[in-house]
Scaffold this motif. Structure first.
Motif, PDB file in Angstrom:
ATOM      1  N   LEU A  63       7.250  -3.192  -4.078  1.00 23.41           N
ATOM      2  CA  LEU A  63       7.023  -2.788  -2.694  1.00 23.41           C
ATOM      3  C   LEU A  63       8.334  -2.403  -2.038  1.00 23.41           C
ATOM      4  CD1 LEU A  63       4.644  -5.658  -1.548  1.00 23.41           C
ATOM      5  CD2 LEU A  63       4.083  -3.239  -1.400  1.00 23.41           C
ATOM      6  N   GLY A  64       9.449  -2.895  -2.611  1.00 28.01           N
ATOM      7  CA  GLY A  64      10.745  -2.744  -1.972  1.00 28.01           C
ATOM      8  C   GLY A  64      10.833  -3.718  -0.813  1.00 28.01           C
ATOM      9  N   GLY A  65      12.044  -3.883  -0.303  1.00 30.52           N
ATOM     10  CA  GLY A  65      12.210  -4.750   0.861  1.00 30.52           C
ATOM     11  C   GLY A  65      12.348  -6.207   0.497  1.00 30.52           C
ATOM     12  N   VAL A  66      12.807  -6.969   1.477  1.00 31.47           N
ATOM     13  CA  VAL A  66      13.075  -8.387   1.269  1.00 31.47           C
ATOM     14  C   VAL A  66      12.156  -9.245   2.123  1.00 31.47           C
ATOM     15  CG1 VAL A  66      14.820 -10.194   1.525  1.00 31.47           C
ATOM     16  CG2 VAL A  66      15.467  -7.980   0.562  1.00 31.47           C
ATOM     17  N   THR A  67      12.192  -9.027   3.420  1.00 25.82           N
ATOM     18  CA  THR A  67      11.382  -9.860   4.319  1.00 25.82           C
ATOM     19  C   THR A  67       9.909  -9.499   4.183  1.00 25.82           C
ATOM     20  OG1 THR A  67      11.536  -8.273   6.113  1.00 25.82           O
ATOM     21  CG2 THR A  67      13.271  -9.937   5.993  1.00 25.82           C
ATOM     22  N   ALA A  68       9.051 -10.371   4.710  1.00 27.17           N
ATOM     23  CA  ALA A  68       7.609 -10.100   4.671  1.00 27.17           C
ATOM     24  C   ALA A  68       7.302  -8.773   5.348  1.00 27.17           C
ATOM     25  CB  ALA A  68       6.861 -11.243   5.350  1.00 27.17           C
ATOM     26  N   ALA A  69       7.957  -8.513   6.484  1.00 30.34           N
ATOM     27  CA  ALA A  69       7.699  -7.280   7.233  1.00 30.34           C
ATOM     28  C   ALA A  69       8.038  -6.050   6.398  1.00 30.34           C
ATOM     29  CB  ALA A  69       8.498  -7.279   8.529  1.00 30.34           C
ATOM     30  N   GLU A  70       9.082  -6.157   5.589  1.00 25.24           N
ATOM     31  CA  GLU A  70       9.505  -5.009   4.780  1.00 25.24           C
ATOM     32  C   GLU A  70       8.664  -4.847   3.515  1.00 25.24           C
ATOM     33  OE1 GLU A  70      14.252  -5.614   5.855  1.00 25.24           O
ATOM     34  OE2 GLU A  70      13.462  -6.202   3.904  1.00 25.24           O
ATOM     35  N   SER A  71       7.927  -5.895   3.130  1.00 27.76           N
ATOM     36  CA  SER A  71       7.242  -5.838   1.837  1.00 27.76           C
ATOM     37  C   SER A  71       5.737  -6.085   1.948  1.00 27.76           C
ATOM     38  CB  SER A  71       7.888  -6.833   0.875  1.00 27.76           C
ATOM     39  OG  SER A  71       7.917  -8.140   1.447  1.00 27.76           O
ATOM     40  N   TYR A  72       5.328  -7.359   1.983  1.00 26.17           N
ATOM     41  CA  TYR A  72       3.902  -7.678   1.906  1.00 26.17           C
ATOM     42  C   TYR A  72       3.128  -7.285   3.167  1.00 26.17           C
ATOM     43  CZ  TYR A  72       5.469 -10.115  -2.216  1.00 26.17           C
ATOM     44  OH  TYR A  72       6.024 -10.395  -3.433  1.00 26.17           O
ATOM     45  N   LEU A  73       3.847  -6.926   4.230  1.00 22.76           N
ATOM     46  CA  LEU A  73       3.159  -6.479   5.452  1.00 22.76           C
ATOM     47  C   LEU A  73       3.202  -4.957   5.588  1.00 22.76           C
ATOM     48  CD1 LEU A  73       4.457  -9.213   7.954  1.00 22.76           C
ATOM     49  CD2 LEU A  73       2.130  -8.977   7.075  1.00 22.76           C
ATOM     50  N   ASN A  74       3.774  -4.291   4.573  1.00 15.76           N
ATOM     51  CA  ASN A  74       3.893  -2.830   4.604  1.00 15.76           C
ATOM     52  C   ASN A  74       2.592  -2.199   4.104  1.00 15.76           C
ATOM     53  OD1 ASN A  74       4.538  -0.141   4.268  1.00 15.76           O
ATOM     54  ND2 ASN A  74       6.515  -0.538   3.276  1.00 15.76           N
ATOM     55  N   SER A  75       1.648  -1.992   5.027  1.00 19.63           N
ATOM     56  CA  SER A  75       0.317  -1.544   4.614  1.00 19.63           C
ATOM     57  C   SER A  75       0.336  -0.143   4.016  1.00 19.63           C
ATOM     58  CB  SER A  75      -0.665  -1.635   5.775  1.00 19.63           C
ATOM     59  OG  SER A  75      -0.155  -0.960   6.884  1.00 19.63           O
ATOM     60  N   GLY A  76       1.202   0.726   4.548  1.00 24.89           N
ATOM     61  CA  GLY A  76       1.284   2.090   4.013  1.00 24.89           C
ATOM     62  C   GLY A  76       1.648   2.085   2.537  1.00 24.89           C
ATOM     63  N   LYS A  77       2.642   1.290   2.199  1.00 20.28           N
ATOM     64  CA  LYS A  77       3.115   1.201   0.812  1.00 20.28           C
ATOM     65  C   LYS A  77       2.035   0.578  -0.088  1.00 20.28           C
ATOM     66  CE  LYS A  77       6.535   1.525  -2.200  1.00 20.28           C
ATOM     67  NZ  LYS A  77       7.112   2.815  -2.583  1.00 20.28           N
ATOM     68  N   LEU A  78       1.354  -0.436   0.438  1.00 21.89           N
ATOM     69  CA  LEU A  78       0.298  -1.096  -0.339  1.00 21.89           C
ATOM     70  C   LEU A  78      -0.805  -0.107  -0.692  1.00 21.89           C
ATOM     71  CD1 LEU A  78       0.171  -4.426   1.684  1.00 21.89           C
ATOM     72  CD2 LEU A  78       0.569  -4.290  -0.785  1.00 21.89           C
ATOM     73  N   LEU A  79      -1.186   0.712   0.279  1.00 26.84           N
ATOM     74  CA  LEU A  79      -2.259   1.682   0.044  1.00 26.84           C
ATOM     75  C   LEU A  79      -1.805   2.772  -0.931  1.00 26.84           C
ATOM     76  CD1 LEU A  79      -3.649   1.880   3.672  1.00 26.84           C
ATOM     77  CD2 LEU A  79      -4.782   0.881   1.683  1.00 26.84           C
ATOM     78  N   GLU A  80      -0.530   3.134  -0.824  1.00 29.53           N
ATOM     79  CA  GLU A  80       0.029   4.131  -1.734  1.00 29.53           C
ATOM     80  C   GLU A  80      -0.030   3.610  -3.175  1.00 29.53           C
ATOM     81  OE1 GLU A  80       3.897   5.420  -0.168  1.00 29.53           O
ATOM     82  OE2 GLU A  80       4.527   5.623  -2.278  1.00 29.53           O
ATOM     83  N   ILE A  81       0.323   2.343  -3.352  1.00 31.19           N
ATOM     84  CA  ILE A  81       0.295   1.740  -4.687  1.00 31.19           C
ATOM     85  C   ILE A  81      -1.143   1.623  -5.188  1.00 31.19           C
ATOM     86  CG2 ILE A  81       0.777  -0.384  -6.003  1.00 31.19           C
ATOM     87  CD1 ILE A  81       3.274  -0.730  -4.170  1.00 31.19           C
ATOM     88  N   ALA A  82      -2.063   1.235  -4.301  1.00 33.94           N
ATOM     89  CA  ALA A  82      -3.475   1.114  -4.692  1.00 33.94           C
ATOM     90  C   ALA A  82      -3.971   2.440  -5.251  1.00 33.94           C
ATOM     91  CB  ALA A  82      -4.309   0.691  -3.486  1.00 33.94           C
ATOM     92  N   SER A  83      -3.589   3.525  -4.603  1.00 26.43           N
ATOM     93  CA  SER A  83      -4.000   4.858  -5.024  1.00 26.43           C
ATOM     94  C   SER A  83      -3.331   5.232  -6.349  1.00 26.43           C
ATOM     95  CB  SER A  83      -3.638   5.842  -3.905  1.00 26.43           C
ATOM     96  OG  SER A  83      -3.697   7.145  -4.362  1.00 26.43           O
ATOM     97  N   LEU A  84      -2.045   4.991  -6.428  1.00 29.00           N
ATOM     98  CA  LEU A  84      -1.258   5.301  -7.629  1.00 29.00           C
ATOM     99  C   LEU A  84      -1.795   4.546  -8.851  1.00 29.00           C
ATOM    100  CD1 LEU A  84       1.470   6.792  -8.373  1.00 29.00           C
ATOM    101  CD2 LEU A  84       2.565   4.569  -8.083  1.00 29.00           C
ATOM    102  N   ALA A  85      -2.161   3.281  -8.654  1.00 26.51           N
ATOM    103  CA  ALA A  85      -2.606   2.433  -9.766  1.00 26.51           C
ATOM    104  C   ALA A  85      -4.094   2.628 -10.069  1.00 26.51           C
ATOM    105  CB  ALA A  85      -2.336   0.969  -9.431  1.00 26.51           C
ATOM    106  N   GLY A  86      -4.778   3.350  -9.229  1.00 27.92           N
ATOM    107  CA  GLY A  86      -6.209   3.572  -9.453  1.00 27.92           C
ATOM    108  C   GLY A  86      -7.049   2.340  -9.178  1.00 27.92           C
ATOM    109  N   ALA A  87      -6.615   1.511  -8.235  1.00 27.10           N
ATOM    110  CA  ALA A  87      -7.409   0.329  -7.858  1.00 27.10           C
ATOM    111  C   ALA A  87      -8.610   0.789  -7.045  1.00 27.10           C
ATOM    112  CB  ALA A  87      -6.548  -0.629  -7.035  1.00 27.10           C
TER     113      ALA A  87
END
Lengths: 503, 168
Positions: A54-78
């Motif tokens: 996800l990149g980032g260190v803090t929760a805000a930069e990583s696990y709370l980054n919804s845009g990045k999460l959705l991008e990965i979901a699409s990339l991984a075919g989830a």
């Protein structure tokens, strides 16, 4: 029945990510893990079929980054996203965005999350549904003067808490109006840092009171059941420490009344997936709606033991559109389970959070002992996330048996490198008042106001240290698990399908 | 063979008088009949006076960590350095408050020169999404604040120096 889930992205970390990954694999569903920079070597990354940064260190930069999460979901075919607890699990915008991308959100409808996340709206809705609520102020006007005036109306003692919060963060008890302003500012600051909103609400502070919650399950066909109660009264600084099911203070009659109220709450929002309705139970046996948690709870394992229902399996089946496989009449308590939350906090230093490396680890196992953990020898505990390391659960035919199993498990849960709250948990388990079930939310404040760890004999620790320092190690290595682990040299990425995937 | 360990500033001496599992171990001059065995996994089992303890040990260059019955002990291999009060003040170290954890200074509650009572909040360290108040261990005057708001601190980093009040 419905749309079968093929691949789930787990938008979380720690023990809960591992718990969900395992449940998916058990049902033949592939998994995608995500990780922040400090979590590159985390156990959930290894447990999943695939893992993405996800990149980032803090929760805000990583696990709370919804845009990045959705991008990965699409990339991984989830085709689905499980949010776990905390982070984005109760974020309406995220649930909406997941569904708008054509993916399944494993949880309630986005609108339900929004409704119940607004504690004020939730209380109003429950009042209309005939569920008893606690008197308080939950208005939009957040000016200091308005809040003070409302506080004076409600009377002392009083609870100031985050309108969009949970888990004890952004919460303060006020016992004198002189301390009101300080409490207000502290709650606002914590609430803004943890939830991105400084909105507060005020409530009459009930004392003594027990924290009783009812697990609910609903499917997408309008069926709802409740899975009995959990008692989570043993809390420190509003953080749950010990949770059990059934509650020693709930009679069959009260259980039926609580269940009925919880189902009324669930029906008021046509609840789908797993959720929890929290109540406060006063000394006279009256109960009040506290809030509804629209996600899987940390303490779900105790309900799983008592009902024999795997809640994550149930969540996945509901998300796939399957109807509930159980009816209310089939659900009855079977035995007793108690969960202890293991925190990276040093009780000898006023429970200061501890970060660092777990150099060595021994986790106990056996009948009636369950450990949900994200630990391994060599893992790093980062200061950026929640200090909960593991959940240790003792289960037995009776409460006494569950306590005995839990105490044994805690005494055999050994970590080197980081101090934990285990000695404190064991002290609570040994208290006669706890054993007699005389619990309330201020139990620890009343009975353990100040506490010094009762150390095992220092000679034992010294003998162990001597043994460790003089032991001959194979190949002269100090920490094979840490220094030459294949995991530190293997890549984190496994591209393509998981070998076990069935279509 | 003999080893020295330092726990909370106190020196301890451990000497083994025999080899094998059945040690005659002398701890701080007292002879103990303890049995040390390999336990499950990487743990060890120590039996003393018929009581069995399971322990886990991790040896580092500067310290040895031991976990027994859930308690965590850190034994230093060298005598601990006495923390000299930074800023060259009168040499008193009893009022030096160090950080109990790794984290970030979320708030400084007081200024240099302020008077404090024992238990007063000095500052707030934040980590793992929790605010942890650090309080005054004694009554006195704040001589020096070593950290600014927002700064990262390690466990043991000097935070505040308090000059003890004359009458306490």
């Amino acid at each position: 029945m419905g749309t079968r889930l093929r691949k789930v992205l787990i938008a979380n970390r720690g023990e809960i990510a591992i718990r969900i990954i395992r449940a998916c694999h058990q049902l033949g569903i592939a998994t995608v893990a995500v990780f922040s920079e400090p979590d590159r070597e985390a156990l959930h990354v290894r447990a999943a079929g695939e893992a993405y940064a996800l990149g980032g260190v803090t929760a805000a930069e990583s696990y709370l980054n919804s845009g990045k999460l959705l991008e990965i979901a699409s990339l991984a075919g989830a085709d689905a996203v499980h949010p776990g607890y905390g982070f984005l699990s109760e974020n309406q915008q995220f649930a909406n965005a997941v569904e708008e991308q054509g993916l399944t959100f494993i949880g309630p409808r986005a609108v339900t999350i929004g409704l119940m996340g607004d504690k004020s709206a939730a209380k109003e809705l429950m009042r209309k549904a005939g569920v008893p609520i606690i008197p308080g102020y939950s208005g939009e006007d957040q000016g200091d003067q308005t809040l003070r005036a409302e506080a004076e109306k409600i009377g002392l003692p009083l609870l100031v808490k985050a309108a969009h919060g949970g888990g004890g963060k952004g919460m303060r008890v006020v016992r004198s109006m002189a301390a009101f302003q300080t409490a207000l500012e502290a709650a606002r600051r914590e609430s803004e840092a943890a939830f991105g909103s400084g909105r507060l609400l005020l409530e009459k502070y009930l004392d003594p009171v027990r924290h009783i919650e009812i697990q609910i399950l609903g499917d997408s066909h309008g069926n709802q059941v409740h899975l009995l109660e959990r008692e989570c009264s043993i809390q420190r600084r509003h953080q749950k420490l010990l949770e059990e099911s059934p509650s020693p203070s709930v009679s069959a009659q009260l259980r039926a009344a609580l269940g009925k109220a919880a189902l009324a709450s669930a029906r008021a929002v046509n609840y789908r997936n797993a959720g929890t309705v929290e109540f406060l139970l006063d000394a006279r046996g009256r109960f009040y709606f506290l809030e509804m948690n629209t996600r899987l709870q940390v303490e779900h394992p105790v309900t799983e033991w008592v009902t024999g229902i795997d809640l994550v399996h149930a969540q996945l089946r509901i998300a796939a559109g399957e109807p509930l496989a159980i009816e209310q009449k089939d659900i009855a308590p079977r035995g007793h389970a108690i969960e202890a939350r293991l925190y990276a906090e040093d009780p000898a230093k006023g429970f200061a959070p501890q970060s660092g490396v777990v150099k060595e680890l021994h986790e106990p196992s056996g009948p009636g002992v369950r450990i949900d953990s994200c630990l391994y020898a060599g893992c790093e505990v980062s200061m950026h996330y929640d200090p909960m390391l593991a959940k240790v659960i003792g289960c037995g035919a009776t409460r006494a048996e569950a306590i005995a199993k839990l105490d044994w498990a805690l005494s055999n849960m050994l970590l080197c490198g980081i101090a934990t709250n285990i000695p404190y948990l064991r002290e609570v388990l040994a208290m006669p008042a706890f054993r007699e079930g005389q619990t309330d939310t201020r139990f620890l404040e009343r009975l353990l106001p100040s506490w010094e760890p009762r150390l095992p004999p220092l000679e034992i620790a010294l003998i162990a240290a001597y043994h460790g320092a003089t032991a001959v190690r194979p190949h002269g290595r100090k920490h094979p698990s840490v220094e030459v682990s294949p995991w530190t040299t293997l890549t984190q990425f496994r591209l393509g399908e998981t070998p076990g995937l069935k279509n | 063979m003999n080893r020295r360990f330092y726990y909370q500033g106190v020196e301890h001496d451990v000497t083994a008088l025999s080899k094998g599992d059945h040690h005659q171990i002398q701890v701080d001059g007292t002879l103990l009949a303890a049995t040390v065995q390999k336990g499950e996994g990487s743990s060890i089992q120590i039996t003393l006076n018929d009581v069995v303890y399971t322990a886990l040990v991790s040896v580092e260059a500067e310290h040895t960590d031991v976990c027994v019955a859930g308690h965590h002990f850190r034994f230093l291999h060298q005598p601990p350095q006495v923390l000299s009060a930074a800023g060259g003040s009168a040499g008193r170290t009893d009022g030096l408050v160090v950080s109990p954890m790794t984290g970030r200074i979320a708030k400084l509650s007081l200024c240099e020169g302020d008077s404090v009572q024992k238990g007063d909040e000095l500052l707030i360290v934040e980590a793992m999404k929790m605010e942890f108040p650090v309080t005054a261990p004694l009554a006195g005057k704040i001589l020096k604040i070593h950290q600014a708001q927002g700064e990262q601190v390690e466990m043991g980093t000097p935070l505040v120096e308090i000059q003890q009040a004359q009458n306490s």
